[in-house]
Write an enzyme that holds these catalytic residues in place. Sequence first.
Site, PDB file in Angstrom:
ATOM      1  N   ASP A 148      -9.958  56.548 -17.070  1.00 15.81           N
ATOM      2  CA  ASP A 148     -11.275  57.993 -16.818  1.00 15.81           C
ATOM      3  C   ASP A 148     -11.490  58.532 -17.498  1.00 15.81           C
ATOM      4  OD1 ASP A 148      -8.615  58.058 -15.014  1.00 15.81           O
ATOM      5  OD2 ASP A 148      -7.278  59.035 -16.129  1.00 15.81           O
TER       6      ASP A 148
HETATM    7  N1  URA Z   1      -4.164  55.363 -16.496  1.00 21.61           N
HETATM    8  C1  URA Z   1      -4.138  55.882 -17.007  1.00 21.61           C
HETATM    9  O1  URA Z   1      -4.021  56.953 -16.293  1.00 21.61           O
HETATM   10  N2  URA Z   1      -6.211  56.466 -17.149  1.00 21.61           N
HETATM   11  C2  URA Z   1      -6.815  55.415 -17.379  1.00 21.61           C
HETATM   12  O2  URA Z   1      -8.142  55.512 -17.635  1.00 21.61           O
HETATM   13  C3  URA Z   1      -6.144  54.446 -17.426  1.00 21.61           C
HETATM   14  C4  URA Z   1      -5.143  54.067 -16.791  1.00 21.61           C
END
Ligand code: URA
Length: 238
Positions: A106
Amino acid sequence: MGTTHLRLDKFISNATDFSRSQVKLLVRSGRVKVEGTTAHDPGLTIGDNAVVSVDEHPVGRPMARYFMLHKPAGVVSATRDSKHPTALDLLDEPRPDQLQIAGRLDIDTTGLLLITDDGQWNHRVTSPRSQCLKTYRVVVAEPLDSGIIGKFAHGLWLAGEKRRCLPATLELIDNTEALLTIGEGKYHQVKRMFASLGNNVIGLHRLRIGGIALDADLDPGEYRALTKAEIASVNALD
Ligand code: URA
């Protein structure tokens, strides 16, 4: 592994410093041979193991490339984005259009991001079948109770999913911080796992993917090529 087919002009421009338009000129001037025979059509489809030469010099297959990036916050795990800088913007490499991200993070997540132009390897990193374990350092808003370790181990049920998550390993560091190791990569998985227990992830950092750990010498935004051992640590799928 099957043979990939591609256009002759793409094959040569991938493997050399010639642009596609320069390659077209080379082919049209009779300077390119495929399997020992002069080629006349830059759009000729050839296998990626074809023997190709320019002016009698063999053109090798381009070496596959593998990198780890210490992804900073605010950068998207995409090859293109109209609003935010992308992970690929942080790499100074030729042929960036051929690079792919193996397992996205993310925009607010930091840490280990793998980038390659080897599609099969990318598939092995990301396929749930390979169960390539990913370890995250997680900071949450509400205090953690050791009782949730068993819930992660049993397999959490996320909203909107048909099946439980695979068993995951949670190690508490202190009452709002933990290490979480998971074998799959559903959309926003870690945040949704904690949300399913009524908690909120406020910091997320990926430390490891399979046998590849984020290099402590890389500052956020820095990257390096993977070593041979790191590349080989991602096992073939059965
Ligand atoms: N899980 C998440 O919620 N976000 C990420 O960036 C990676 C794994």
